[in-house]
Design a protein around this motif. Structure first.
Motif, PDB file in Angstrom:
ATOM      1  N   SER A  92      34.380  30.092  41.734  1.00  0.00           N
ATOM      2  CA  SER A  92      34.666  29.232  42.881  1.00  0.00           C
ATOM      3  C   SER A  92      33.484  29.174  43.830  1.00  0.00           C
ATOM      4  O   SER A  92      33.122  28.092  44.324  1.00  0.00           O
ATOM      5  CB  SER A  92      35.904  29.731  43.619  1.00  0.00           C
ATOM      6  OG  SER A  92      37.009  29.704  42.755  1.00  0.00           O
ATOM      7  N   THR A 115      51.086  35.325  38.253  1.00  0.00           N
ATOM      8  CA  THR A 115      49.988  34.979  39.167  1.00  0.00           C
ATOM      9  C   THR A 115      49.933  33.467  39.398  1.00  0.00           C
ATOM     10  O   THR A 115      49.703  33.010  40.517  1.00  0.00           O
ATOM     11  CB  THR A 115      48.641  35.475  38.619  1.00  0.00           C
ATOM     12  OG1 THR A 115      48.506  35.028  37.267  1.00  0.00           O
ATOM     13  CG2 THR A 115      48.551  36.972  38.686  1.00  0.00           C
ATOM     14  N   TRP A 145      45.187  40.502  43.625  1.00  0.00           N
ATOM     15  CA  TRP A 145      44.476  41.777  43.446  1.00  0.00           C
ATOM     16  C   TRP A 145      45.433  42.951  43.655  1.00  0.00           C
ATOM     17  O   TRP A 145      45.496  43.865  42.851  1.00  0.00           O
ATOM     18  CB  TRP A 145      43.293  41.842  44.427  1.00  0.00           C
ATOM     19  CG  TRP A 145      42.567  43.155  44.395  1.00  0.00           C
ATOM     20  CD1 TRP A 145      41.711  43.606  43.423  1.00  0.00           C
ATOM     21  CD2 TRP A 145      42.654  44.209  45.366  1.00  0.00           C
ATOM     22  NE1 TRP A 145      41.257  44.861  43.718  1.00  0.00           N
ATOM     23  CE2 TRP A 145      41.814  45.248  44.910  1.00  0.00           C
ATOM     24  CE3 TRP A 145      43.335  44.363  46.561  1.00  0.00           C
ATOM     25  CZ2 TRP A 145      41.645  46.444  45.621  1.00  0.00           C
ATOM     26  CZ3 TRP A 145      43.166  45.550  47.272  1.00  0.00           C
ATOM     27  CH2 TRP A 145      42.340  46.571  46.810  1.00  0.00           C
ATOM     28  N   ILE A 158      42.536  33.180  36.324  1.00  0.00           N
ATOM     29  CA  ILE A 158      43.173  34.500  36.244  1.00  0.00           C
ATOM     30  C   ILE A 158      43.806  34.703  34.862  1.00  0.00           C
ATOM     31  O   ILE A 158      43.762  35.787  34.304  1.00  0.00           O
ATOM     32  CB  ILE A 158      44.233  34.639  37.373  1.00  0.00           C
ATOM     33  CG1 ILE A 158      43.548  34.986  38.693  1.00  0.00           C
ATOM     34  CG2 ILE A 158      45.268  35.678  37.025  1.00  0.00           C
ATOM     35  CD1 ILE A 158      43.065  36.418  38.795  1.00  0.00           C
ATOM     36  N   TYR A 190      44.055  35.401  46.453  1.00  0.00           N
ATOM     37  CA  TYR A 190      43.210  36.359  45.733  1.00  0.00           C
ATOM     38  C   TYR A 190      43.609  37.788  46.095  1.00  0.00           C
ATOM     39  O   TYR A 190      43.752  38.652  45.225  1.00  0.00           O
ATOM     40  CB  TYR A 190      41.726  36.125  46.067  1.00  0.00           C
ATOM     41  CG  TYR A 190      41.070  35.105  45.153  1.00  0.00           C
ATOM     42  CD1 TYR A 190      40.702  35.461  43.849  1.00  0.00           C
ATOM     43  CD2 TYR A 190      40.819  33.810  45.580  1.00  0.00           C
ATOM     44  CE1 TYR A 190      40.100  34.540  43.005  1.00  0.00           C
ATOM     45  CE2 TYR A 190      40.228  32.880  44.751  1.00  0.00           C
ATOM     46  CZ  TYR A 190      39.872  33.244  43.461  1.00  0.00           C
ATOM     47  OH  TYR A 190      39.296  32.338  42.626  1.00  0.00           O
ATOM     48  N   VAL A 226      39.916  39.740  39.155  1.00  0.00           N
ATOM     49  CA  VAL A 226      39.897  38.594  40.083  1.00  0.00           C
ATOM     50  C   VAL A 226      38.478  38.087  40.369  1.00  0.00           C
ATOM     51  O   VAL A 226      38.298  36.966  40.842  1.00  0.00           O
ATOM     52  CB  VAL A 226      40.596  38.913  41.441  1.00  0.00           C
ATOM     53  CG1 VAL A 226      42.062  39.168  41.242  1.00  0.00           C
ATOM     54  CG2 VAL A 226      39.922  40.046  42.174  1.00  0.00           C
ATOM     55  N   THR A 227      37.462  38.902  40.037  1.00  0.00           N
ATOM     56  CA  THR A 227      36.091  38.485  40.358  1.00  0.00           C
ATOM     57  C   THR A 227      35.640  37.205  39.636  1.00  0.00           C
ATOM     58  O   THR A 227      35.081  36.310  40.286  1.00  0.00           O
ATOM     59  CB  THR A 227      35.103  39.633  40.081  1.00  0.00           C
ATOM     60  OG1 THR A 227      35.432  40.701  40.959  1.00  0.00           O
ATOM     61  CG2 THR A 227      33.667  39.202  40.350  1.00  0.00           C
ATOM     62  N   LEU A 241      41.731  29.254  40.373  1.00  0.00           N
ATOM     63  CA  LEU A 241      42.291  30.606  40.470  1.00  0.00           C
ATOM     64  C   LEU A 241      43.430  30.774  39.468  1.00  0.00           C
ATOM     65  O   LEU A 241      43.437  31.728  38.687  1.00  0.00           O
ATOM     66  CB  LEU A 241      42.800  30.850  41.899  1.00  0.00           C
ATOM     67  CG  LEU A 241      43.706  32.069  42.082  1.00  0.00           C
ATOM     68  CD1 LEU A 241      42.945  33.363  41.808  1.00  0.00           C
ATOM     69  CD2 LEU A 241      44.301  32.114  43.484  1.00  0.00           C
ATOM     70  N   ALA A 266      36.844  34.079  41.255  1.00  0.00           N
ATOM     71  CA  ALA A 266      36.301  34.031  42.610  1.00  0.00           C
ATOM     72  C   ALA A 266      34.829  33.642  42.574  1.00  0.00           C
ATOM     73  O   ALA A 266      34.379  32.756  43.321  1.00  0.00           O
ATOM     74  CB  ALA A 266      36.485  35.377  43.297  1.00  0.00           C
TER      75      ALA A 266
END
Lengths: 774, 211
Positions: A678, A355, A655, A708, A651, A671-672, A704, A675
């Motif tokens: 951010s 990632t 995902w 992650i 993202y 991923v939430t 990110l 996110a």
């Protein structure tokens, strides 16, 4: 260790050794590029605008001006001559001029200069309006009232003074300098007399060697002048700005860099209680940086300093791999089994690497050439660091950890674990999502963005003040903005410039433009020359005006015939010669040919109305308005939008990538947290009054990449495992130490980046437990 | 800023244009030689006398002798030189025009209209006053920049004569030499000779000073 795991470990070890070999082989051949402009896209590096920009930038960038004052300016000659002798020793200067005559450019000359061809608009009006009688009378008076009189040569070549009027346009307007008796260019600033010294750098002021050499040379050469009574030296030039930037960067590297290094070392010693583990922790980063640099060198042929700095920093994220390995082993204490630990680390670390690499490679899609290198360097570096951890560490860390852990640390970990459990375990997630949505909506009206490159830099106020003084005391200065006129050949170009000239003259008369320079002031188009010749023939020769003038002056008959004859015919001056000769004189507007067309720049003097000039250009297909600052700002805005889109895309990609392992909802849970972190970061920055720029968005890409990693480990470790918490906690602290401290930078762009990383990473850490299995 | 060098060149060459004023000093049975160490003191003395006599005023007559002309051209006027170096140069015949030199500015009044003259717009006028202002006070430093000084073989007496020969090619293409003569702390005649043999001559007649 199982055979399959053993195979992976051996593969990693081989890859690591290959990376080291590549690095060692490439290291001596590393070449660095420190041209800061490479950070910005060269748009189309071959476009006419960029050629014009480069020429102008080079001319402006390399110029250095000094204004020197002492109580007795007339006693400055000797010290300045000594300073000059010293300065020319430095190869960093291509020209050191203290006398006015040395500052002069090559004089501009046309192959032939004939008054019938070279007429100003004012002269044409005069020829059209005055009768032969009036013309000869006015010319007679002009010659007879001149205190210096006139020569027979002048009478024979420019009897009406129209050629002199035309050539006066070859000289600049607005400068307030004069030459004193000793031959120095002198100017008065606030009632004090200053002497001008003009230097030209031999290379770009962005070159670190040039900066250092030039500043040192100036300091030592001017030392004696500074000791004179009342000495005051004003300076201006890009050199002083780039030098100030370098000094600031050096200070920040030594304070912020040292601070973060010390912090990380202390943290390691406190947590893992082993100097050898501390040393080992930096091995994957070392291999990563080495491999990253080698790959960039091999791929691009050179390493940009931006890639070196940012790329190394991103490779620094690889400390996380070490931290996870250490934390696993540390947490297992006496129960550590390499095979088991290795198996548990492999999946989340591989996913994390995958990632991160995907995220960083998306940097290259922003279009910043510097960042493409950053992307390649960080991806290659991370892979190398990963294979080092997975290949080398099992050989060295097979045995359990010998030292115990700090009770304080354990207590702290339990506290954080407890807090996160309390918040997240019972959390009804849709409610959290709703709350986040409300936050975003509430903050939305505060949204503001900033893409102004000038606000991203922060030159010292003192330098700006001195530049203002120069601007005021030396008179009109060229604006950065200009018009670019294009044509298939030089003759058409001059004709188009003449049309533009008329429109610009109207703007100047309407006080919407201070002044401007067009190439047709130096040579009219062939068409205009023919018209001039016709007018001259009709109004000066055929009308008998010239004959009358010569008679009034008392020129004998044969003299009259010779003069009239020589002023009757003239071959049209070909514009082609301008292409070869115009460049020698810095005052001549830039002229160049490119891709089958010919271009010329129309220089503008501020202040002016941009709207009026944009309007002027928009109605003429061959004229473009060029605003280099505005264009950079537009680019920054463009990249902010692009980077934002890419962030969302990254993202989505991650995902999708995670869906095969965790299912749609599981992947969403992973991923939430970054996110959400951010979104909240942006909200907080906006509440704090920040205007969002591309640099904030770059920071969110880092959030990110790292965030992650956190959620992947939490997801993989099935619950809030203490070793995971320890690893991601340490990662958060090291990230804040290495990136977050950039928030203290004096350069706004870097500070923005640092601030966004700081807030985003801390939030990502606290929100990470959202990723755990329900 | 890029135009700065061009302006500077212009200022430096303005003097060349000024020298377009025709000239020939032809009382020239004089034999000239380079200045010697011994002449320096006398030169300094002349310069001091010229400065000490300021302010001065009077009338001037300028004659241009050109091969191309059947008759020499003549103009007349008045001049005033202040202690601070300011000059009023008023031509009365054949056309009235007033030039005023104030510090580094030159103003021209013609038909009641005043216009500032710069080196850019009228280099020859600018250059003319550059030379005249230096000559009136015999500013040796300023003159040395452009000229080599010569004195009569027998030295600088009273009245005195000086010859200025351009020391660069650019100026030499327009001026062969300038001969200046004077007495009793006043400059009485300036003759400028061109390479083609044309010359111009300005005579100064001083008004007696009011006590």
């Amino acid at each position: 260790m199982k055979r399959s795991l053993r195979r992976i470990q051996i593969l990693c070890l081989v890859l690591m050794l290959a990376a080291v070999a590549l690095g060692v082989a490439t290291l001596p051949r590393l070449t660095f590029n420190n041209d800061i402009l490479a950070l910005f896209p060269g748009q189309d590096a071959r476009s006419a605008q960029s050629i014009a920009d480069q020429h102008r930038a080079q001319k402006v960038e390399r110029e250095i001006l000094l204004l020197v004052h002492t109580t007795k300016v007339e006693q400055l000659q000797q010290p300045l001559e000594k300073a000059q002798a010293q300065l020319v020793q430095c190869q960093c200067f291509s020209k050191v001029a203290i006398k006015a005559i040395d500052m002069a450019d090559e004089p501009f000359r046309l192959a032939s200069e004939h008054p019938a061809l070279l007429l100003t608009p004012a002269s044409r009006t005069q020829l059209n309006q005055l009768s032969a009688e009036q013309l000869s009378q006015s010319a007679w008076r002009r010659l007879m009232t001149r205190p210096g009189g006139f020569s027979s040569r002048e009478l024979a070549t420019d009897p009406l003074g129209t050629l002199a009027a035309f050539k006066a346009n070859w000289q600049p307007t607005g400068d307030k300098l004069h030459i004193n008796d000793a031959g120095f260019a002198q100017v008065d600033v606030d009632g004090k007399s200053y002497l001008l010294v003009r230097l030209t750098l031999a290379a770009s002021p962005f070159s670190l060697q040039v900066q250092q050499a030039a500043i040192q040379a100036l300091d030592s050469a001017l030392a004696e002048v500074r000791t004179l009574p009342g000495a005051d030296i004003l300076t201006t030039g890009a050199l002083f700005y780039t030098h100030a930037g370098t000094e600031q960067a050096k200070r920040e590297i030594s304070t912020v860099g040292l601070g973060s290094l010390l912090g990380i070392v202390c943290l390691f010693l406190w947590v893992f209680r082993s100097p050898s583990l501390l040393v080992l922790a930096f091995v994957p980063i070392g291999v990563g940086v080495l491999a990253g640099l080698s790959v960039v060198q091999w791929w691009f042929g050179h390493v940009h300093v931006i890639a070196l700095v940012f790329g190394s920093a991103l490779v620094g994220v690889a400390i996380d791999y070490t931290l996870h390995f250490y934390a696993k082993r540390f947490d297992a204490a006496a129960h550590w089994q390499l095979s088991d630990g290795y198996r548990r680390l492999l999946a989340p670390l591989s996913l994390g690497l995958l990632t991160s690499v995907a995220g960083y490679l998306s940097f290259s899609a922003t279009g910043f050439p510097g960042f493409t290198q950053v992307a390649v360097m960080s991806s290659a570096g991370l892979i190398a660091a990963f294979v080092t951890v997975m290949g080398l560490f099992p050989l060295l860390l097979a045995r359990p950890n010998a030292t115990g852990s700090s009770p304080t640390l354990l207590a702290l970990l339990y506290a954080i674990q407890g807090m996160q459990r309390a918040i997240f375990v019972g959390l009804y997630r849709p409610l959290g999502g709703l709350a986040l949505g409300i936050v975003a909506l509430t903050i939305w009206p505060l949204w503001q963005s900033n893409d102004d490159i000038r606000q991203m830099q922060s030159p010292p106020a003192e330098l700006k003040q001195m530049e203002e003084t120069f601007r005021d005391s030396l008179g009109a200065r060229q604006a950065l903005q200009y018009l670019l006129v294009q044509a298939p050949d030089a003759a058409t170009l001059l004709a188009r410039l003449e049309q533009t000239d008329q429109a610009l003259a109207a703007l100047r008369d309407a006080q919407q433009l201070t002044d401007y320079d067009t190439l047709n002031r130096w040579l009219p188009s062939p068409g205009q020359q023919r018209k001039n010749l016709e007018l001259w023939q009709q109004r000066v020769i055929d009308s008998g005006a010239l004959e009358q003038l010569l008679t009034r002056l008392g020129v004998g008959e044969s003299g009259r015939a010779t003069i009239v004859d020589s002023l009757t015919t003239a071959p049209i001056i070909a514009p082609g010669q301008l292409l070869n000769s115009a460049g020698a004189n810095a005052a001549v507007p830039l002229l160049f040919s490119h891709a089958g067309s010919v271009y010329s720049v129309v220089n503008l003097y501020s202040p002016f109305s941009s709207e009026a000039l944009i309007q002027l250009a928009s109605t003429r297909p061959h004229v473009s308005w060029v605003d280099p600052v505005g264009r950079t700002n537009q680019l920054l805005e463009h990249y902010r939008h692009n980077a934002s889109g890419l962030l969302l895309l990254a993202y989505a990609l991650i995902w999708l990538l995670l869906c095969w392992r965790y299912g749609a909802f599981g992947a969403l849970a992973v991923v939430t947290p970054p996110a959400a972190a951010s979104v909240v970061t942006l909200a907080l920055l906006l509440v704090m009054g920040h205007a969002i720029s591309v640099f904030h968005i770059m920071a969110l890409m880092l959030v990110l990449g790292i965030g992650i990693d956190y959620t992947l480990f939490i997801r993989e470790s099935a619950g809030l495992v203490r070793s995971t918490l320890l690893a991601i906690g340490l990662s958060t602290v090291t990230t804040v130490l290495s990136f977050g401290l950039l928030a203290l930078s004096g350069t706004l762009a870097i500070a923005q980046f640092g601030m966004a990383v700081f807030v985003g990473i801390v939030l990502a850490f606290f929100l990470a437990p959202l990723a755990q299995r329900p | 800023m890029s135009k700065l060098p061009a302006l500077l060149l212009l200022l430096a060459t303005a003097l060349t244009a000024a020298a377009d004023s025709p000239a020939r000093v032809d009382a020239d049975s004089v034999v000239w030689r380079a200045t010697l160490e011994a002449d320096q003191q006398r030169l300094q003395q002349i310069a001091e006398q010229l400065s000490a006599s300021l302010p001065v005023s009077g009338t001037m007559v300028q004659q241009k002798h050109m091969a191309i002309l059947e008759q020499p051209l003549q103009s007349k006027g008045e001049f005033l030189l202040e202690e601070n170096g300011d000059i009023d140069w008023s031509v009365t015949e054949p056309f009235p025009v007033l030039y005023q030199v104030r510090d580094d500015r030159i103003l021209r009044t013609l038909d009641g209209e005043q216009l500032e003259i710069s080196a850019r717009t009228e280099p020859s006028v600018y250059g003319f006053f550059q030379i005249v202002s230096k000559l009136f006070e015999l500013k040796l430093d300023g003159l040395h920049r452009f000229f080599t000084l010569q004195v009569p073989a027998e030295g600088l007496g009273e009245p005195w004569q000086l010859r200025l020969q351009p020391n660069n090619d650019r100026l030499a293409s327009a001026i062969a030499a300038i001969v200046v003569s004077g007495q009793q702390g006043q400059m009485s005649r300036v003759t400028v000779r061109e390479p083609n043999g044309d010359f111009s001559q300005i005579e100064f007649i001083y008004r007696s000073k009011k006590p």
